[in-house]
Motif scaffolding. Sequence first.
Motif, short mmCIF file in Angstrom:
data_model
loop_
_atom_site.label_atom_id
_atom_site.label_comp_id
_atom_site.label_asym_id
_atom_site.label_seq_id
_atom_site.Cartn_x
_atom_site.Cartn_y
_atom_site.Cartn_z
N LYS A 193 0.82 -1.20 0.00
CA LYS A 193 0.00 0.00 0.00
C LYS A 193 0.86 1.26 0.00
O LYS A 193 0.50 2.25 0.61
CB LYS A 193 -0.92 0.01 1.21
N ALA A 194 1.99 1.22 -0.71
CA ALA A 194 2.87 2.38 -0.78
C ALA A 194 2.17 3.53 -1.49
O ALA A 194 1.41 3.33 -2.44
CB ALA A 194 4.15 2.01 -1.52
N LYS A 195 2.37 4.74 -1.02
CA LYS A 195 1.84 5.97 -1.60
C LYS A 195 0.32 6.05 -1.57
O LYS A 195 -0.28 6.76 -2.37
CB LYS A 195 2.35 6.15 -3.04
N THR A 196 -0.33 5.31 -0.70
CA THR A 196 -1.78 5.39 -0.61
C THR A 196 -2.25 6.05 0.68
O THR A 196 -3.44 6.20 0.88
CB THR A 196 -2.42 3.99 -0.70
N HIS A 197 -1.32 6.44 1.56
CA HIS A 197 -1.73 7.04 2.83
C HIS A 197 -1.80 8.56 2.75
O HIS A 197 -2.34 9.20 3.64
CB HIS A 197 -0.78 6.60 3.95
N LEU A 198 -1.29 9.16 1.68
CA LEU A 198 -1.32 10.62 1.54
C LEU A 198 -2.59 11.05 0.80
O LEU A 198 -3.14 10.31 -0.02
CB LEU A 198 -0.10 11.10 0.75
N TRP A 199 -3.03 12.26 1.08
CA TRP A 199 -4.17 12.86 0.38
C TRP A 199 -3.63 13.74 -0.73
O TRP A 199 -2.63 14.43 -0.58
CB TRP A 199 -5.03 13.66 1.35
#
Length: 101
Positions: A17-23
């Motif tokens: 789930k890399a780069k999926t925690h930022l808005w």
Amino acid sequence: MSAKIYRPAKTAMQSGKAKTHLWVLEFDQEQARRIDPILGYTSSGDMKQQVRLTFETREQAEAYAKREGIEYRVILPKEAARQVVSYTDNFRFNRLQPWTH
């Protein structure tokens, strides 16, 4: 000038789930894209389409949009419904589907 705020989903090429925690705040398209008649490239004079801002939280992205006077809409993420599957279930005696080759 309008924009959308969203949290990107993981791509099909990722297992994590890399780069999926930022808005992300992305501007909407203001000018239509056009095709160059000689080379066939697609181009646009709208430079804001290239801008992509990232934020730690949705509230920070909304605060930035309000502070800069940007009209925005929030697209909430959909959580994936994970189904737990065990490899050993393929060899159970009381399978729901018969074993076929």
